[in-house]
Design a protein around this motif. Structure first.
Motif, PDB file in Angstrom:
ATOM      1  N   THR A 157     -62.117  96.017 -23.747  1.00 28.50           N
ATOM      2  CA  THR A 157     -60.774  95.811 -24.300  1.00 28.50           C
ATOM      3  C   THR A 157     -59.860  96.980 -23.974  1.00 28.50           C
ATOM      4  O   THR A 157     -58.682  96.798 -23.643  1.00 28.50           O
ATOM      5  N   PHE A 160     -58.784  96.846 -20.380  1.00 33.88           N
ATOM      6  CA  PHE A 160     -57.734  95.828 -20.249  1.00 33.88           C
ATOM      7  C   PHE A 160     -56.439  96.337 -20.855  1.00 33.88           C
ATOM      8  O   PHE A 160     -55.357  96.210 -20.266  1.00 33.88           O
ATOM      9  N   ALA A 195     -51.776  91.111 -26.729  1.00 36.34           N
ATOM     10  CA  ALA A 195     -52.645  90.735 -25.609  1.00 36.34           C
ATOM     11  C   ALA A 195     -54.046  91.341 -25.720  1.00 36.34           C
ATOM     12  O   ALA A 195     -55.046  90.627 -25.550  1.00 36.34           O
ATOM     13  N   PRO A 196     -54.188  92.647 -26.017  1.00 44.50           N
ATOM     14  CA  PRO A 196     -55.538  93.210 -26.164  1.00 44.50           C
ATOM     15  C   PRO A 196     -56.313  92.605 -27.332  1.00 44.50           C
ATOM     16  O   PRO A 196     -57.539  92.479 -27.259  1.00 44.50           O
ATOM     17  N   TYR A 199     -57.568  89.271 -26.116  1.00 42.25           N
ATOM     18  CA  TYR A 199     -58.620  89.523 -25.131  1.00 42.25           C
ATOM     19  C   TYR A 199     -59.925  89.929 -25.817  1.00 42.25           C
ATOM     20  O   TYR A 199     -61.006  89.433 -25.454  1.00 42.25           O
ATOM     21  N   SER A 200     -59.852  90.783 -26.831  1.00 40.29           N
ATOM     22  CA  SER A 200     -61.068  91.228 -27.529  1.00 40.29           C
ATOM     23  C   SER A 200     -61.717  90.064 -28.281  1.00 40.29           C
ATOM     24  O   SER A 200     -62.950  89.970 -28.347  1.00 40.29           O
TER      25      SER A 200
END
Length: 212
Positions: A157, A160, A195-196, A199-200
């Protein structure tokens, strides 16, 4: 003790700037600007000084005590240099914002519409550059139930997130320099924040076989 020299010097320099500038400042000082660069809030110079100095001091105090109270404080040893760099970067940015306030109070007409986004964007790029080096902890980095549940998810994460922060910083600086539009910054910030997290969560589902 050496790591405290730079941030403490920043605090002292800012205090001296206020001391020397204070008698020459107008009674009302700009302390907030709109996305278009127009002043939308004033305060007395005493309130402005206490607010600006208080913010810098509080940020430093929190950053100084955090590694001592974090349940995962042992991990700070693994990225201590990175932690110090990020703390110093934040101190420098807040110091420049403080200087912007002082100069405005002295009557200088500064291009805040350009300066503020450039400072914010620069900070995001610095954070993005060092984000992958941050180890799991409860105070710094991208912290949520999924990154804290797995060191691997934390690592991926933050790699990213580093790209997201860097790209966001570049776009925000570009907006400051070329005035793309006041509506651009808010969507960029929202994407950078969420966004992170998304994503995580996707990594967590994949790691736990929840995509089947």
């Amino acid at each position: 003790m050496k790591k405290h020299i730079f941030p403490l010097s920043i605090i002292i320099i800012n205090l001296l700037v206020w001391v020397f500038a204070y008698p020459h400042m107008s009674d009302q000082v700009p302390i907030h600007w709109s996305s278009s660069g127009e002043v939308d809030r004033y305060a007395s110079k005493m309130e402005a000084m206490l607010t600006a100095m208080g913010l810098i001091i509080v940020v430093y105090a929190l950053m100084a005590v955090t590694p001592k109270i974090d349940p995962r404080k042992k991990n700070y040893r693994l990225f201590s240099k990175t932690y110090d760099i990020l703390v110093n970067a934040m101190m420098v940015i807040f110091s420049l914002i403080n200087l912007l306030m002082v100069l405005s109070g002295l009557g200088y007409d500064l291009p805040t519409r350009s300066i503020a986004p450039v400072l914010v964007g620069a900070l995001l790029i610095v954070i993005g550059n060092y984000l992958p080096r941050v180890r799991p902890n409860f105070f710094m980095g991208i912290k949520n139930p999924w990154t804290l549940s797995s060191d691997e998810i934390w690592k991926k994460t933050h790699r990213f997130g580093a790209k997201v922060f860097t790209v966001a910083g570049i776009f925000i600086i570009a907006d400051g320099l070329f005035a793309i539009g006041p509506s651009v910054i808010l969507p960029i910030i929202l994407i950078t924040v969420f966004a992170p997290y998304v994503y995580s969560y996707m990594l967590f589902r994949k790691e736990n076989g929840m995509n089947r």
